[in-house]
Write a protein that holds these residues in place. Structure first.
Motif, PDB file in Angstrom:
ATOM      1  N   ARG A  39      -1.515   9.693   1.389  1.00 46.69           N
ATOM      2  CA  ARG A  39      -2.911   9.603   1.837  1.00 46.69           C
ATOM      3  C   ARG A  39      -3.869   9.775   0.660  1.00 46.69           C
ATOM      4  O   ARG A  39      -4.888   9.094   0.585  1.00 46.69           O
ATOM      5  CB  ARG A  39      -3.183  10.635   2.935  1.00 46.69           C
ATOM      6  CG  ARG A  39      -2.531  10.277   4.259  1.00 46.69           C
ATOM      7  CD  ARG A  39      -3.055  11.107   5.409  1.00 46.69           C
ATOM      8  NE  ARG A  39      -3.007  12.538   5.175  1.00 46.69           N
ATOM      9  CZ  ARG A  39      -2.011  13.355   5.519  1.00 46.69           C
ATOM     10  NH1 ARG A  39      -0.953  12.856   6.105  1.00 46.69           N
ATOM     11  NH2 ARG A  39      -2.087  14.643   5.273  1.00 46.69           N
ATOM     12  N   LEU A  61       0.845  -1.199   0.000  1.00 46.95           N
ATOM     13  CA  LEU A  61       0.000   0.000   0.000  1.00 46.95           C
ATOM     14  C   LEU A  61       0.880   1.250   0.000  1.00 46.95           C
ATOM     15  O   LEU A  61       1.968   1.237   0.586  1.00 46.95           O
ATOM     16  CB  LEU A  61      -0.908   0.016   1.230  1.00 46.95           C
ATOM     17  CG  LEU A  61      -1.985  -1.050   1.286  1.00 46.95           C
ATOM     18  CD1 LEU A  61      -2.719  -1.004   2.614  1.00 46.95           C
ATOM     19  CD2 LEU A  61      -2.950  -0.895   0.134  1.00 46.95           C
ATOM     20  N   VAL A  96      -3.070  -1.566   9.379  1.00 51.44           N
ATOM     21  CA  VAL A  96      -4.050  -1.686   8.294  1.00 51.44           C
ATOM     22  C   VAL A  96      -5.180  -2.596   8.761  1.00 51.44           C
ATOM     23  O   VAL A  96      -4.936  -3.698   9.253  1.00 51.44           O
ATOM     24  CB  VAL A  96      -3.397  -2.260   7.018  1.00 51.44           C
ATOM     25  CG1 VAL A  96      -4.420  -2.439   5.928  1.00 51.44           C
ATOM     26  CG2 VAL A  96      -2.262  -1.373   6.546  1.00 51.44           C
ATOM     27  N   TRP A 101      -9.369   3.518   0.232  1.00 50.86           N
ATOM     28  CA  TRP A 101      -9.009   3.333   1.627  1.00 50.86           C
ATOM     29  C   TRP A 101      -9.315   4.587   2.429  1.00 50.86           C
ATOM     30  O   TRP A 101      -9.130   5.700   1.965  1.00 50.86           O
ATOM     31  CB  TRP A 101      -7.515   3.007   1.760  1.00 50.86           C
ATOM     32  CG  TRP A 101      -7.172   1.642   1.294  1.00 50.86           C
ATOM     33  CD1 TRP A 101      -6.930   1.260   0.013  1.00 50.86           C
ATOM     34  CD2 TRP A 101      -7.038   0.470   2.089  1.00 50.86           C
ATOM     35  NE1 TRP A 101      -6.657  -0.080  -0.038  1.00 50.86           N
ATOM     36  CE2 TRP A 101      -6.706  -0.589   1.230  1.00 50.86           C
ATOM     37  CE3 TRP A 101      -7.154   0.210   3.444  1.00 50.86           C
ATOM     38  CZ2 TRP A 101      -6.503  -1.881   1.681  1.00 50.86           C
ATOM     39  CZ3 TRP A 101      -6.937  -1.083   3.894  1.00 50.86           C
ATOM     40  CH2 TRP A 101      -6.624  -2.109   3.015  1.00 50.86           C
ATOM     41  N   LYS A 102      -9.770   4.388   3.659  1.00 54.22           N
ATOM     42  CA  LYS A 102      -9.951   5.468   4.616  1.00 54.22           C
ATOM     43  C   LYS A 102      -8.617   5.609   5.354  1.00 54.22           C
ATOM     44  O   LYS A 102      -8.035   4.606   5.764  1.00 54.22           O
ATOM     45  CB  LYS A 102     -11.061   5.090   5.588  1.00 54.22           C
ATOM     46  CG  LYS A 102     -11.406   6.125   6.598  1.00 54.22           C
ATOM     47  CD  LYS A 102     -12.460   5.691   7.620  1.00 54.22           C
ATOM     48  CE  LYS A 102     -13.371   4.583   7.195  1.00 54.22           C
ATOM     49  NZ  LYS A 102     -14.377   4.234   8.194  1.00 54.22           N
ATOM     50  N   THR A 103      -8.116   6.824   5.493  1.00 54.38           N
ATOM     51  CA  THR A 103      -6.844   7.006   6.196  1.00 54.38           C
ATOM     52  C   THR A 103      -7.080   7.761   7.496  1.00 54.38           C
ATOM     53  O   THR A 103      -7.900   8.670   7.564  1.00 54.38           O
ATOM     54  CB  THR A 103      -5.817   7.770   5.346  1.00 54.38           C
ATOM     55  OG1 THR A 103      -6.337   9.045   5.011  1.00 54.38           O
ATOM     56  CG2 THR A 103      -5.468   7.001   4.090  1.00 54.38           C
ATOM     57  N   PRO A 152      -7.939  -4.309   6.973  1.00 56.53           N
ATOM     58  CA  PRO A 152      -8.493  -4.607   5.649  1.00 56.53           C
ATOM     59  C   PRO A 152     -10.012  -4.697   5.631  1.00 56.53           C
ATOM     60  O   PRO A 152     -10.652  -4.252   4.682  1.00 56.53           O
ATOM     61  CB  PRO A 152      -7.864  -5.953   5.291  1.00 56.53           C
ATOM     62  CG  PRO A 152      -6.710  -6.123   6.197  1.00 56.53           C
ATOM     63  CD  PRO A 152      -7.012  -5.329   7.424  1.00 56.53           C
ATOM     64  N   SER A 167     -11.253  -1.307   5.286  1.00 61.83           N
ATOM     65  CA  SER A 167     -10.513  -0.520   4.287  1.00 61.83           C
ATOM     66  C   SER A 167      -9.944   0.732   4.930  1.00 61.83           C
ATOM     67  O   SER A 167     -10.096   1.846   4.431  1.00 61.83           O
ATOM     68  CB  SER A 167     -11.407  -0.142   3.113  1.00 61.83           C
ATOM     69  OG  SER A 167     -11.813  -1.296   2.425  1.00 61.83           O
ATOM     70  N   ALA A 168      -9.288   0.534   6.074  1.00 62.96           N
ATOM     71  CA  ALA A 168      -8.732   1.659   6.816  1.00 62.96           C
ATOM     72  C   ALA A 168      -7.233   1.459   7.032  1.00 62.96           C
ATOM     73  O   ALA A 168      -6.779   0.356   7.325  1.00 62.96           O
ATOM     74  CB  ALA A 168      -9.432   1.800   8.166  1.00 62.96           C
ATOM     75  N   ALA A 169      -6.512   2.554   6.857  1.00 62.70           N
ATOM     76  CA  ALA A 169      -5.071   2.560   7.082  1.00 62.70           C
ATOM     77  C   ALA A 169      -4.761   3.620   8.121  1.00 62.70           C
ATOM     78  O   ALA A 169      -5.227   4.751   8.029  1.00 62.70           O
ATOM     79  CB  ALA A 169      -4.335   2.861   5.790  1.00 62.70           C
ATOM     80  N   LEU A 172      -3.929   6.475  -1.268  1.00 65.36           N
ATOM     81  CA  LEU A 172      -4.747   5.480  -0.570  1.00 65.36           C
ATOM     82  C   LEU A 172      -6.228   5.788  -0.741  1.00 65.36           C
ATOM     83  O   LEU A 172      -7.037   4.893  -0.980  1.00 65.36           O
ATOM     84  CB  LEU A 172      -4.394   5.440   0.922  1.00 65.36           C
ATOM     85  CG  LEU A 172      -3.160   4.636   1.278  1.00 65.36           C
ATOM     86  CD1 LEU A 172      -2.720   4.938   2.699  1.00 65.36           C
ATOM     87  CD2 LEU A 172      -3.422   3.157   1.113  1.00 65.36           C
ATOM     88  N   SER A 173      -6.586   7.043  -0.622  1.00 68.75           N
ATOM     89  CA  SER A 173      -7.980   7.450  -0.782  1.00 68.75           C
ATOM     90  C   SER A 173      -8.487   7.107  -2.179  1.00 68.75           C
ATOM     91  O   SER A 173      -9.609   6.624  -2.345  1.00 68.75           O
ATOM     92  CB  SER A 173      -8.108   8.946  -0.515  1.00 68.75           C
ATOM     93  OG  SER A 173      -9.440   9.338  -0.617  1.00 68.75           O
TER      94      SER A 173
END
Length: 135
Positions: A100, A45, A52, A108-110, A54, A57-59, A103-104
């Motif tokens: 970020r 990622l 993470v 993914w939510k950061t 999964p 879907s959050a980092a 990832l978005s």
């Protein structure tokens, strides 16, 4: 103030860990207690997030206030080589923003947890719970 020799400075800097730091462990512990399961340091990622989740879907990035340029009282610019440090921190901020955004764009939510937030663990746990429960 005594200046450190280049060898001593190099040795000190080599002691700074990038993974499994105390702040990172301080974020992982409440997540685990709340029942969240996670992976660490996913290199596939952007930015290699520290934590993470999964399933959500959050980092999560656990950032040191000085190194990542947080605007808090813990961030105090060194008195020597201020140009170097100002540039380094500015580059770190730009890199963090870019990662970020990447990832978005991948869905993914950061979440960024700053080192200074660890002083109030209950508030941090509530914030994480709220962010992870959002759709």
């Amino acid at each position: 103030m005594d200046r450190l020799s280049p060898e001593r400075r190099s040795w000190l800097m080599s002691r700074i860990r990038g993974e499994h730091t105390k702040p990172e462990v301080a974020v992982r512990a409440p997540l685990h207690r709340m029942g969240y399961r996670f992976r660490l340091h996913r290199r596939d990622l952007p930015g290699t997030p520290d934590i993470v989740l999964p399933r959500y879907s959050a980092a999560i990035f656990v950032n040191g206030c000085f190194w990542h340029g947080h605007y808090c009282k813990r961030t105090k610019m060194p008195k020597s080589r201020t140009d170097y440090w100002a540039d380094k921190i500015a580059v770190n901020r730009r890199r963090d923003r870019r990662q970020r955004r990447q990832l978005s764009s991948l869905g993914w939510k950061t979440i960024v947890v700053w080192e200074c937030e660890l002083k109030r663990p209950e508030e941090l746990a509530n914030r994480l719970q709220k962010l992870l429960s959002e759709p």
